[in-house]
Design a protein around this motif. Structure first.
Motif, PDB file in Angstrom:
ATOM      1  N   ALA A  70       0.824  -1.206   0.000  1.00 24.28           N
ATOM      2  CA  ALA A  70       0.000   0.000   0.000  1.00 24.28           C
ATOM      3  C   ALA A  70       0.863   1.263   0.000  1.00 24.28           C
ATOM      4  O   ALA A  70       0.541   2.251  -0.674  1.00 24.28           O
ATOM      5  CB  ALA A  70      -0.931  -0.010   1.211  1.00 24.28           C
ATOM      6  N   PHE A  71       1.962   1.230   0.753  1.00 25.35           N
ATOM      7  CA  PHE A  71       2.878   2.376   0.811  1.00 25.35           C
ATOM      8  C   PHE A  71       3.521   2.626  -0.547  1.00 25.35           C
ATOM      9  O   PHE A  71       3.570   3.766  -1.035  1.00 25.35           O
ATOM     10  CB  PHE A  71       3.936   2.095   1.877  1.00 25.35           C
ATOM     11  N   VAL A  72       3.997   1.563  -1.186  1.00 25.35           N
ATOM     12  CA  VAL A  72       4.595   1.688  -2.516  1.00 25.35           C
ATOM     13  C   VAL A  72       3.573   2.260  -3.500  1.00 25.35           C
ATOM     14  O   VAL A  72       3.891   3.146  -4.309  1.00 25.35           O
ATOM     15  CB  VAL A  72       5.117   0.320  -3.005  1.00 25.35           C
ATOM     16  N   GLU A  73       2.344   1.798  -3.430  1.00 22.54           N
ATOM     17  CA  GLU A  73       1.305   2.278  -4.346  1.00 22.54           C
ATOM     18  C   GLU A  73       0.972   3.749  -4.098  1.00 22.54           C
ATOM     19  O   GLU A  73       0.756   4.510  -5.054  1.00 22.54           O
ATOM     20  CB  GLU A  73       0.056   1.411  -4.213  1.00 22.54           C
ATOM     21  N   LEU A  74       0.961   4.165  -2.824  1.00 21.32           N
ATOM     22  CA  LEU A  74       0.740   5.580  -2.507  1.00 21.32           C
ATOM     23  C   LEU A  74       1.832   6.460  -3.110  1.00 21.32           C
ATOM     24  O   LEU A  74       1.559   7.497  -3.720  1.00 21.32           O
ATOM     25  CB  LEU A  74       0.733   5.775  -0.986  1.00 21.32           C
ATOM     26  N   LEU A  75       3.079   6.035  -2.929  1.00 21.54           N
ATOM     27  CA  LEU A  75       4.203   6.815  -3.450  1.00 21.54           C
ATOM     28  C   LEU A  75       4.197   6.840  -4.976  1.00 21.54           C
ATOM     29  O   LEU A  75       4.461   7.875  -5.597  1.00 21.54           O
ATOM     30  CB  LEU A  75       5.524   6.228  -2.935  1.00 21.54           C
ATOM     31  N   ALA A  76       3.885   5.691  -5.584  1.00 19.59           N
ATOM     32  CA  ALA A  76       3.853   5.624  -7.043  1.00 19.59           C
ATOM     33  C   ALA A  76       2.784   6.558  -7.600  1.00 19.59           C
ATOM     34  O   ALA A  76       2.993   7.227  -8.631  1.00 19.59           O
ATOM     35  CB  ALA A  76       3.593   4.183  -7.497  1.00 19.59           C
TER      36      ALA A  76
ATOM     37  N   GLU B  30       1.923   9.318  -6.500  1.00 17.56           N
ATOM     38  CA  GLU B  30       2.396  10.700  -6.410  1.00 17.56           C
ATOM     39  C   GLU B  30       3.646  10.942  -7.254  1.00 17.56           C
ATOM     40  O   GLU B  30       4.193  12.047  -7.253  1.00 17.56           O
ATOM     41  CB  GLU B  30       2.694  11.049  -4.947  1.00 17.56           C
ATOM     42  N   GLY B  31       4.110   9.913  -7.951  1.00 19.48           N
ATOM     43  CA  GLY B  31       5.278  10.072  -8.805  1.00 19.48           C
ATOM     44  C   GLY B  31       6.593  10.147  -8.060  1.00 19.48           C
ATOM     45  O   GLY B  31       7.578  10.680  -8.580  1.00 19.48           O
ATOM     46  N   VAL B  32       6.629   9.628  -6.831  1.00 16.88           N
ATOM     47  CA  VAL B  32       7.867   9.650  -6.047  1.00 16.88           C
ATOM     48  C   VAL B  32       8.836   8.605  -6.624  1.00 16.88           C
ATOM     49  O   VAL B  32       8.472   7.429  -6.734  1.00 16.88           O
ATOM     50  CB  VAL B  32       7.595   9.340  -4.562  1.00 16.88           C
ATOM     51  N   PRO B  33      10.057   8.991  -6.989  1.00 17.35           N
ATOM     52  CA  PRO B  33      11.027   8.012  -7.484  1.00 17.35           C
ATOM     53  C   PRO B  33      11.379   7.011  -6.383  1.00 17.35           C
ATOM     54  O   PRO B  33      11.588   7.389  -5.229  1.00 17.35           O
ATOM     55  CB  PRO B  33      12.248   8.864  -7.857  1.00 17.35           C
ATOM     56  N   MET B  34      11.445   5.726  -6.759  1.00 17.38           N
ATOM     57  CA  MET B  34      11.722   4.673  -5.791  1.00 17.38           C
ATOM     58  C   MET B  34      12.747   3.693  -6.345  1.00 17.38           C
ATOM     59  O   MET B  34      12.845   3.503  -7.558  1.00 17.38           O
ATOM     60  CB  MET B  34      10.434   3.919  -5.440  1.00 17.38           C
ATOM     61  N   ALA B  35      13.482   3.072  -5.424  1.00 13.07           N
ATOM     62  CA  ALA B  35      14.457   2.050  -5.803  1.00 13.07           C
ATOM     63  C   ALA B  35      14.504   0.986  -4.722  1.00 13.07           C
ATOM     64  O   ALA B  35      14.053   1.198  -3.590  1.00 13.07           O
ATOM     65  CB  ALA B  35      15.843   2.675  -5.980  1.00 13.07           C
ATOM     66  N   VAL B  36      15.055  -0.154  -5.077  1.00 10.92           N
ATOM     67  CA  VAL B  36      15.352  -1.226  -4.133  1.00 10.92           C
ATOM     68  C   VAL B  36      16.859  -1.330  -4.010  1.00 10.92           C
ATOM     69  O   VAL B  36      17.583  -1.281  -5.013  1.00 10.92           O
ATOM     70  CB  VAL B  36      14.763  -2.569  -4.614  1.00 10.92           C
ATOM     71  N   ALA B  37      17.353  -1.458  -2.784  1.00  9.51           N
ATOM     72  CA  ALA B  37      18.784  -1.659  -2.532  1.00  9.51           C
ATOM     73  C   ALA B  37      18.914  -2.832  -1.574  1.00  9.51           C
ATOM     74  O   ALA B  37      18.565  -2.718  -0.400  1.00  9.51           O
ATOM     75  CB  ALA B  37      19.412  -0.402  -1.936  1.00  9.51           C
TER      76      ALA B  37
ATOM     77  N   THR C 224       6.089  -3.599 -11.084  1.00 18.62           N
ATOM     78  CA  THR C 224       5.232  -2.597 -11.720  1.00 18.62           C
ATOM     79  C   THR C 224       5.605  -1.197 -11.257  1.00 18.62           C
ATOM     80  O   THR C 224       5.499  -0.224 -12.013  1.00 18.62           O
ATOM     81  CB  THR C 224       3.752  -2.870 -11.364  1.00 18.62           C
ATOM     82  N   TYR C 225       6.065  -1.097 -10.005  1.00 19.16           N
ATOM     83  CA  TYR C 225       6.356   0.206  -9.398  1.00 19.16           C
ATOM     84  C   TYR C 225       7.853   0.446  -9.180  1.00 19.16           C
ATOM     85  O   TYR C 225       8.285   1.596  -9.145  1.00 19.16           O
ATOM     86  CB  TYR C 225       5.656   0.305  -8.036  1.00 19.16           C
ATOM     87  N   LEU C 226       8.591  -0.617  -8.986  1.00 19.07           N
ATOM     88  CA  LEU C 226      10.009  -0.499  -8.622  1.00 19.07           C
ATOM     89  C   LEU C 226      10.868  -0.944  -9.794  1.00 19.07           C
ATOM     90  O   LEU C 226      11.100  -2.141 -10.011  1.00 19.07           O
ATOM     91  CB  LEU C 226      10.294  -1.346  -7.375  1.00 19.07           C
ATOM     92  N   HIS C 227      11.347   0.038 -10.546  1.00 22.72           N
ATOM     93  CA  HIS C 227      12.093  -0.252 -11.774  1.00 22.72           C
ATOM     94  C   HIS C 227      13.604  -0.171 -11.582  1.00 22.72           C
ATOM     95  O   HIS C 227      14.364  -0.619 -12.448  1.00 22.72           O
ATOM     96  CB  HIS C 227      11.674   0.713 -12.883  1.00 22.72           C
ATOM     97  N   THR C 228      14.023   0.407 -10.482  1.00 23.20           N
ATOM     98  CA  THR C 228      15.454   0.576 -10.207  1.00 23.20           C
ATOM     99  C   THR C 228      15.832  -0.307  -9.031  1.00 23.20           C
ATOM    100  O   THR C 228      15.201  -0.241  -7.972  1.00 23.20           O
ATOM    101  CB  THR C 228      15.772   2.047  -9.867  1.00 23.20           C
ATOM    102  N   ALA C 229      16.853  -1.141  -9.224  1.00 24.05           N
ATOM    103  CA  ALA C 229      17.289  -2.042  -8.152  1.00 24.05           C
ATOM    104  C   ALA C 229      18.803  -2.158  -8.162  1.00 24.05           C
ATOM    105  O   ALA C 229      19.426  -2.239  -9.223  1.00 24.05           O
ATOM    106  CB  ALA C 229      16.664  -3.423  -8.325  1.00 24.05           C
TER     107      ALA C 229
ATOM    108  N   ALA D  83       0.865   2.216   6.039  1.00 22.55           N
ATOM    109  CA  ALA D  83       1.235   3.034   4.888  1.00 22.55           C
ATOM    110  C   ALA D  83       0.903   4.504   5.126  1.00 22.55           C
ATOM    111  O   ALA D  83       1.707   5.393   4.816  1.00 22.55           O
ATOM    112  CB  ALA D  83       0.512   2.513   3.648  1.00 22.55           C
ATOM    113  N   ARG D  84      -0.267   4.776   5.679  1.00 20.83           N
ATOM    114  CA  ARG D  84      -0.686   6.170   5.841  1.00 20.83           C
ATOM    115  C   ARG D  84       0.147   6.897   6.892  1.00 20.83           C
ATOM    116  O   ARG D  84       0.460   8.071   6.723  1.00 20.83           O
ATOM    117  CB  ARG D  84      -2.185   6.240   6.162  1.00 20.83           C
TER     118      ARG D  84
END
Length: 231
Positions: free
Chosen positions: A97-103, A105-112, A131-136, A217-218
């Motif tokens: 839910a948190f990832v979907e909220l950020l997505a 809003e267009g917040v850039p996200m990555a996995v490390a 679907t949401y996390l394209h950078t790893a 998430a909220r």
């Protein structure tokens, strides 16, 4: 959220986005059993939470007197893990839910993550998080694993983000230390409850001592919004 364009969020994977530690434990147990180390316990596994697979195996070789090369052990463990991960890896519902909220809003996200690139790819694809996390970024792609800051700094570089504008979401003390060393804020959600008092977690901007059971998430989104207004 206030000024979402100035914020990027970097997620640890195992124990943070997904409950993969049971699969990592079982992969480790099977690997060690095959090399003559029986009865590897969950308590023994917990000391490696937050440490890269390669560094874990290097420690195994010393601790258990294994003669097999690191690369061989790494390949065996990854084979076991990918088999298990493909069968079942659970995303924490509030994290999705948190990832979907950020997505939204267009917040850039990555996995490390300290996992291998193959394991990261398999989990993201298998859970739909790709679907949401394209950078790893995998630990194998940087010089030093957590608690060194390398992996988070590389994730920020790939996102085109200033480290000071990044927030790390982590479940382990080495990851919280790495975020602090990278000059990033941190939301810490300890996977091992007994480690919540570790000094590394004291550097987190938001520490949820109750782990995933306390995370929503909220609430995390509200904290990000407040920290963005204050920065």
């Amino acid at each position: 959220m206030n000024a979402p364009g100035t914020l990027s969020v970097i997620f640890d994977l195992d124990g943070t986005l997904v409950d993969s530690e049971p699969n990592y434990y079982e992969a480790g147990r099977r690997t060690l059993a095959a090399y003559g180390v029986p009865d590897f316990s969950w308590a023994e596994h917990e000391r490696y939470v937050g440490i890269s697979t390669r560094e874990t195996i290097a420690d195994w070789r010393e601790r258990y007197g294994l003669s097999a090369p690191v690369e061989e052990l790494l390949a065996v463990k990854n084979r076991h893990y990918l088999r298990l991960a493909g069968a079942s890896t659970r995303v924490y519902p509030q994290m999705r839910a948190f990832v979907e909220l950020l997505a939204a809003e267009g917040v850039p996200m990555a996995v490390a993550s300290g996992s291998s690139p193959e394991a990261i790819g398999a989990i993201l694809a298998g859970t739909g998080l790709d679907t949401y996390l394209h950078t790893a970024v995998a630990a194998d792609e940087v010089a030093h694993g957590k608690p060194a800051p390398d992996i988070f700094l590389e994730a920020a570089r790939r996102l085109g983000a200033d480290p000071a504008d990044c927030v790390v979401v982590e479940d382990a003390a080495p990851g919280a230390a790495a975020a602090h060393a990278a000059g990033m804020r941190c939301i810490a959600i300890p996977y091992v409850a007994a480690q919540a008092d570790a000094p590394e977690f004291a550097t987190a901007g938001l520490l949820l001592r109750g782990g995933q059971e306390e995370f929503t998430a909220r609430a995390a989104h509200a904290w990000l919004a407040d920290s963005a207004r204050c920065s």
